[in-house]
Design a protein around this motif. Structure first.
Motif, mmCIF file in Angstrom:
data_model
loop_
_atom_site.group_PDB
_atom_site.id
_atom_site.type_symbol
_atom_site.label_atom_id
_atom_site.label_comp_id
_atom_site.label_asym_id
_atom_site.label_seq_id
_atom_site.Cartn_x
_atom_site.Cartn_y
_atom_site.Cartn_z
ATOM 1 N N ILE A 27 1.910 -3.169 5.612
ATOM 2 C CA ILE A 27 1.996 -3.207 7.073
ATOM 3 C C ILE A 27 0.890 -4.091 7.634
ATOM 4 N N ALA A 28 -0.319 -3.946 7.115
ATOM 5 C CA ALA A 28 -1.429 -4.769 7.595
ATOM 6 C C ALA A 28 -1.135 -6.252 7.378
ATOM 7 N N ARG A 29 -0.592 -6.597 6.224
ATOM 8 C CA ARG A 29 -0.253 -7.996 5.960
ATOM 9 C C ARG A 29 0.819 -8.493 6.919
ATOM 10 N N ALA A 30 1.838 -7.665 7.163
ATOM 11 C CA ALA A 30 2.897 -8.048 8.097
ATOM 12 C C ALA A 30 2.343 -8.289 9.490
ATOM 13 N N VAL A 31 1.389 -7.469 9.908
ATOM 14 C CA VAL A 31 0.796 -7.634 11.234
ATOM 15 C C VAL A 31 0.016 -8.942 11.318
ATOM 16 N N VAL A 32 -0.791 -9.234 10.316
ATOM 17 C CA VAL A 32 -1.568 -10.478 10.336
ATOM 18 C C VAL A 32 -0.640 -11.691 10.360
ATOM 19 N N GLU A 33 0.419 -11.660 9.567
ATOM 20 C CA GLU A 33 1.373 -12.769 9.572
ATOM 21 C C GLU A 33 2.050 -12.917 10.929
ATOM 22 N N SER A 34 2.381 -11.803 11.561
ATOM 23 C CA SER A 34 3.030 -11.853 12.863
ATOM 24 C C SER A 34 2.076 -12.349 13.938
ATOM 25 N N VAL A 35 0.815 -11.930 13.875
ATOM 26 C CA VAL A 35 -0.171 -12.438 14.829
ATOM 27 C C VAL A 35 -0.299 -13.950 14.699
ATOM 28 N N ALA A 36 -0.354 -14.450 13.482
ATOM 29 C CA ALA A 36 -0.469 -15.888 13.274
ATOM 30 C C ALA A 36 0.737 -16.625 13.849
#
Length: 319
Positions: free
Chosen positions: A138-147
């Motif tokens: 989930i944390a990785r998905a959030v960082v990718e989405s923020v980018a």
């Protein structure tokens, strides 16, 4: 400098500040109204054919640009109204504050150990299957989405605003919204959504490159970010998301990409910045802060470019 050029500079800055202070309106958001109109057009035009999708994209995006152009013409004799229109349009089309709030809400749930709440909130930010993800996923998905959304929800709109004023602002957001609605590869939209997806690729190209450059400049590790961009971005299936995700990965020193799950479909994406470490919860806040820096730098670049072009026109330069 012409008054119209100053109006864009003041209006765009006021609009981005409005987004910082207010975020998106909870009711009556213009983008939501556009989405409802686009759905109505789809109900009339949908056929399992690319030609119908082309017409859908032209009607919806062209309609948004036309409304923006007519509104600009209506206020051009009043400087206050022109600045106000640009500010309102900028505030309506950018979404950096809401992006950060959603990311931080998920990060807070993860930090508290409440993975179920984080899974519940994740669809507000991206289209991943939350049940297929653990806390680190989930944390990785959030960082990718923020980018990716730093480019889609902020920088791209500012770039097109610098090029074409209010019609550019609303036109870019319309194209980006159409891609989110019909541009994915489902059975219904594989053909019908083709035009919207390709149009979004074209419209997003300059904003993604500017986002990548500013992430390199503002991320604290310019060589690493530039190396990840140059080496890994081209491996991503999206010509634009690859640039911003790779540059953010390098700037933050983390590893993005890998196995993803969308609507029950598993995809193996290339790893971006493979020598980086795995994403942890604290990286969500770091990504949000980088996104904010990139957004304000993008405002400066867009306004500066707009004013340089205006000065060039005054002096007869070929710009």
């Amino acid at each position: 400098m012409r008054a119209a050029d100053r109006d864009f500079a003041y209006g765009a800055a006021a609009g981005l500040l409005g987004d910082l202070l207010l975020g998106d309106p909870r009711r009556g958001h213009p983008v939501a109204a556009f989405g409802r109109a686009a759905q109505a057009v789809e109900r009339v035009l949908w056929r399992d054919h690319r030609g119908s999708g082309v017409l859908h994209a032209v009607v919806c995006a062209g309609g948004a640009v036309t409304v923006g152009a007519l509104a600009s013409c209506a206020v051009r004799r009043s400087r206050a109204a022109s600045v106000g229109l640009t500010a309102a349009a900028t505030w309506a089309v950018v979404g950096g504050t809401s992006l950060g709030r959603e990311a931080r809400a998920i990060g807070g749930a993860l930090a508290a150990g409440d993975v179920d709440v984080a899974r519940e909130r994740l669809p507000h930010l991206c289209g991943r299957d939350p049940e297929a993800l653990d806390a680190d996923g989930i944390a990785r998905a959030v960082v990718e989405s923020v980018a990716e959304n730093t480019s889609d929800a902020v920088v791209g709109a500012l770039v097109w605003g610098a090029v074409a004023g209010v019609p550019g602002l609303v036109g870019f957001r319309a194209v980006n919204t159409l891609d989110a609605m019909v541009g994915h590869r489902s059975a219904r939209y594989l053909r019908y959504g083709w035009a919207s997806a390709r149009l979004d690729d074209v419209a997003g190209w300059p904003g993604a490159r500017l986002t990548g450059l500013l992430a390199v400049a503002a991320g604290g590790a310019p060589r690493r970010a530039l190396r990840a961009w140059r080496r890994d971005a081209r491996l991503h299936p999206s010509p634009n998301a690859g640039v911003v995700e790779a540059s953010f990965a390098g700037a933050l020193g983390v590893r993005l990409g890998g196995t993803l799950s969308y609507a029950g479909r598993v995809e193996e994406r290339p790893v971006l910045n493979g020598e980086g470490r795995s994403v942890v919860v604290d990286d969500i806040e770091r990504a949000v802060r980088l996104s904010r820096r990139v957004s304000w730098l993008a405002l400066g670049v867009s306004v500066g470019t707009h004013l340089v072009r205006a000065r060039g026109r005054k002096k007869g330069w070929a710009l």
